[in-house]
Design a protein around this motif. Structure first.
Motif, mmCIF file in Angstrom:
data_model
loop_
_atom_site.group_PDB
_atom_site.id
_atom_site.type_symbol
_atom_site.label_atom_id
_atom_site.label_comp_id
_atom_site.label_asym_id
_atom_site.label_seq_id
_atom_site.Cartn_x
_atom_site.Cartn_y
_atom_site.Cartn_z
ATOM 1 N N LYS A 146 0.636 -1.320 0.025
ATOM 2 C CA LYS A 146 -0.068 0.063 0.031
ATOM 3 C C LYS A 146 0.912 1.340 -0.181
ATOM 4 O O LYS A 146 0.571 2.385 -0.707
ATOM 5 C CB LYS A 146 -0.899 0.056 1.258
ATOM 6 N N LYS A 147 1.916 1.241 0.881
ATOM 7 C CA LYS A 147 2.618 2.475 0.850
ATOM 8 C C LYS A 147 3.433 2.861 -0.719
ATOM 9 O O LYS A 147 3.441 3.684 -1.030
ATOM 10 C CB LYS A 147 3.962 2.099 1.899
ATOM 11 N N LEU A 148 3.942 1.686 -1.228
ATOM 12 C CA LEU A 148 4.404 1.894 -2.694
ATOM 13 C C LEU A 148 3.541 2.526 -3.490
ATOM 14 O O LEU A 148 3.674 3.363 -4.333
ATOM 15 C CB LEU A 148 5.051 0.374 -3.054
ATOM 16 N N ILE A 149 2.086 1.984 -3.482
ATOM 17 C CA ILE A 149 1.225 2.425 -4.384
ATOM 18 C C ILE A 149 0.854 4.034 -3.944
ATOM 19 O O ILE A 149 0.678 4.852 -4.849
ATOM 20 C CB ILE A 149 -0.173 1.492 -4.400
ATOM 21 N N ASP A 150 0.892 4.082 -2.645
ATOM 22 C CA ASP A 150 0.392 5.415 -2.399
ATOM 23 C C ASP A 150 1.615 6.368 -2.824
ATOM 24 O O ASP A 150 1.211 7.750 -3.303
ATOM 25 C CB ASP A 150 0.394 5.499 -0.789
ATOM 26 N N ILE A 178 -6.555 -5.826 7.962
ATOM 27 C CA ILE A 178 -6.167 -6.411 6.583
ATOM 28 C C ILE A 178 -7.248 -6.653 5.695
ATOM 29 O O ILE A 178 -6.855 -5.940 4.568
ATOM 30 C CB ILE A 178 -5.764 -8.175 6.903
ATOM 31 N N LYS A 179 -8.359 -6.345 5.955
ATOM 32 C CA LYS A 179 -9.569 -6.090 5.083
ATOM 33 C C LYS A 179 -9.502 -4.956 4.467
ATOM 34 O O LYS A 179 -9.525 -4.452 3.221
ATOM 35 C CB LYS A 179 -10.941 -6.306 5.427
ATOM 36 N N ASP A 180 -9.402 -3.824 5.294
ATOM 37 C CA ASP A 180 -9.141 -2.230 4.855
ATOM 38 C C ASP A 180 -7.794 -2.108 3.875
ATOM 39 O O ASP A 180 -7.919 -1.310 2.942
ATOM 40 C CB ASP A 180 -9.025 -1.388 6.270
ATOM 41 N N LEU A 181 -6.735 -2.783 4.298
ATOM 42 C CA LEU A 181 -5.777 -2.691 3.461
ATOM 43 C C LEU A 181 -5.654 -3.139 2.016
ATOM 44 O O LEU A 181 -5.512 -2.566 1.023
ATOM 45 C CB LEU A 181 -4.301 -3.430 4.224
ATOM 46 N N ILE A 182 -6.335 -4.599 2.096
ATOM 47 C CA ILE A 182 -6.512 -4.919 0.819
ATOM 48 C C ILE A 182 -7.539 -4.130 -0.252
ATOM 49 O O ILE A 182 -7.444 -3.818 -1.327
ATOM 50 C CB ILE A 182 -7.067 -6.501 0.921
#
Length: 279
Positions: free
Chosen positions: A65-69, A264-268
């Protein structure tokens, strides 16, 4: 708001997300401490070879998520494929927003050329490559698990971490010869091609040195890994340096607060809908 270090180019490799050896929390802390113009992911970021649905912790999802952000915030992210994520090579040349996938890349840096690739392409040419291939198997995973237990005890007692796998590799003649041959072959080819810098990963050995022969010279750099060395390469003010989390961690901040308490659900969900930012 905490200030971040501005870096023109940051290079990381051999993260091996999805394996027990990956130190995702430390990597997230590092990524949260910098503001690069370009971020080069130089191979083996996600370990597709050893991927298992049974093991992909929350901290590993946070790194993705960090990389995508970072890409969504304007950072140019270049994902160079390695041997553990070679399945992505069929997508080489593809771009998604600020993320592009490539097998190799040449960057122009203040009038000099940097040739960047993972390095596994040279395995077939080096006689001792089989040793590292075996070391990268199940025996290596078992060693990493044992090492994590030892390091947990060391950290709790206020002592520095210790790398069993690094100690073994540094004491085996076959491994040392492979690493030396790798560095020489890569550097000689870079000199032939008139590259000022050649940057690899793959062998998990952070290094920065000038290599010279009668044809010329180049600077060989290796970004190391986030299993044993917790290292990266940074380019700023017309020079390269090796970042080492163990020694330079005071320059880093804790991971992003906005994803600290995400389940985890929120991260996905955040990862799968992130493309909407680029539309």
């Amino acid at each position: 708001m905490k200030l971040k270090r501005k870096v023109e180019v940051a290079v990381i490799s051999d993260v091996h997300l999805g394996t027990y050896g990956c130190h995702a929390k430390e990597l997230l802390t590092y990524l949260s401490s910098i503001e690069p113009r370009k971020l080069v992911l130089n191979g083996d970021i996600v370990d597709i070879w050893q991927f298992s649905k049974r093991y992909f912790p929350k901290s590993h999802l946070k790194v993705i998520k960090k990389l995508i952000d970072m890409a969504a915030d304007g950072v140019e992210v270049i994902y160079i494929t390695g041997n553990h994520d070679e399945m992505l090579r069929k997508f080489s040349g593809t771009s998604i927003g600020n993320i592009r996938i490539a097998d190799k890349v040449v960057l122009e840096l203040d009038g000099k050329k940097a040739w960047i690739f993972h390095g596994d392409v040279f395995d077939m040419a080096l006689t001792n490559a089989k040793f590292l291939a075996k070391l990268g198997g199940y025996g290596y995973d078992l060693l990493i698990l044992l090492n994590r237990v030892i390091n947990w005890c060391l950290v709790k007692s206020g002592r520095e971490r210790y790398s069993l796998s690094k100690k073994i590799k540094n004491s085996v003649k076959g491994a040392l010869k492979y690493i030396n041959d790798f560095e020489n072959v890569v550097s000689e080819l870079a000199i032939q091609q008139h590259y000022d810098y050649v940057i690899c990963g793959h062998i998990h050995q952070p290094k920065m040195m000038i290599k010279e022969n009668k044809m010329g010279k180049t600077m060989y750099l290796n970004s190391g890994d986030w299993i044993e060395n917790f290292s990266a390469l940074e380019y700023q003010f017309k020079r390269w340096k090796i970042y080492n989390y163990q020694h330079d961690k005071l320059s880093a901040f804790y991971g992003d607060e906005d994803i600290k308490d995400m389940n985890i659900k929120d991260l996905i969900a955040a990862i799968t809908i992130i493309d909407q930012k680029n539309q």
